[in-house]
Scaffold this active site. Structure first.
Site: not given
Ligand SMILES: O=C(O)CCC(=O)C(=O)O
Ligand SMILES: [Fe+2]
Length: 290
Positions: A101, A103, A266, A281
């Site tokens: 996906h 984001d 990703h 994040r």
């Molecule tokens: O935890 C991860 O490796 C990526 C998770 C994810 O899709 C994000 O943080 O946007």
């Molecule tokens: Fe993500």
């Protein structure tokens, strides 16, 4: 490849991704930041290791890229609403972001960038995969590019996820099945828009390059019959994430990644059952794709 005076930039794969060394993100000057930003635009996702950042320092680094984007229905940390804590507990069976996906594609103005900082990592597993959507577009034939020109997509998320992609964030009722900590962070989105129309081929506002803009958020091609759209979307999704267009990052505590959601997809690997992983994040606000 550009040369960088203050930082050391080492690609980690042929398609995209570079590790940047010789940098302490907690004390960054403007010139070093400009070189990091240039390396990021060139490599699409860049990684730093052994960083020691307080939440305030991670937020300050993020703000150099633009305004903070607040998730419309996931709650940030109590003391630092800018930061979403992504946690997988030992007993969780699901992880956040486990299908390909980009984001917040359900948003009319999806996040431009995402900064992920590793606080706790499993001994093995929990890597993240990235794919280069410039390459995915460039590799299409001229007649295919011609056919895709001007097409718009409809993209849904996270509460409205349909059959193909129920793992991006949540199940149909908006809960993170098998991931209790993340479930607790989901608020009712209320009036938040969870479906948006975007161009299938977008132009990156900074590099001017064309990228395929598709992911598991993408449900239909506007104006096409479902039976027509389905095989085209299936082909494009398989094409876009072939191994030659990807890289894979192995996390350690203190690793930090920043990726460009305008030209990448990703996927978080769900391959560490029984182990814990915790990330901080931050997402950066973006513009409407064109
Ligand atoms: O935890 C991860 O490796 C990526 C998770 C994810 O899709 C994000 O943080 O946007
Ligand atoms: Fe993500």
């Amino acid at each position: 490849m550009a040369s960088y005076r203050r930082i050391e930039v080492k690609p980690i794969a042929g398609a995209l991704g570079a590790e940047i060394a010789n940098v302490d993100l907690s004390t960054l000057d403007d010139e070093t930041f400009r070189q990091i930003e240039a390396a990021w635009l060139e490599h699409l996702v860049v990684f730093f290791r052994n960083q020691t950042l307080t939440p305030e320092q991670q937020i300050a680094f993020a703000k150099r890229f633009g305004e903070i984007h607040y998730h419309p229905f996931m709650k940030g940390m109590d003391e630092h609403p800018e930061i979403l804590e992504i946690i997988k507990e030992e007993g969780d069976t699901r992880v956040f972001g486990e299908v390909w996906h980009t984001d917040q594609m359900f948003n009319p103005k999806p996040a431009k960038a995402t900064i992920l900082y590793a606080k706790e990592t499993p001994d093995a597993g929990g890597d993240t995969l990235f794919a280069n959507m410039y390459l995915a577009y460039d590799a299409l034939s001229d007649p295919m590019k011609e056919m895709l020109k001007g097409i718009k997509t409809s993209n849904v998320g996270d509460r409205k996820i349909l059959s193909r992609s129920d793992e991006i964030g949540s199940t149909k009722d908006g809960r993170y099945a098998g991931n209790e900590k993340m479930a607790a962070k989901v608020r009712d989105p209320g009036d938040v828009q969870t479906e948006s129309t975007h161009p299938l081929v977008r132009t990156h506002p900074e590099t001017g390059r064309k990228a395929l803009y598709i992911s598991n958020h993408t449900q239909t091609l506007e104006g096409f019959r479902r039976a027509e759209a389905r095989p085209i979307l299936d082909f494009l999704m398989t094409h876009a994430v072939q191994p030659e267009f990807t890289c894979r990052f192995r996390w350690e505590v203190g690793s930090l990644a920043i990726w460009d959601n305008r030209c990448t997809q990703h996927r978080a690997l769900n391959d560490y059952p029984g182990k814990r992983r915790r990330m901080h994040r931050i997402t950066i606000a973006g513009d409407a794709p064109f």
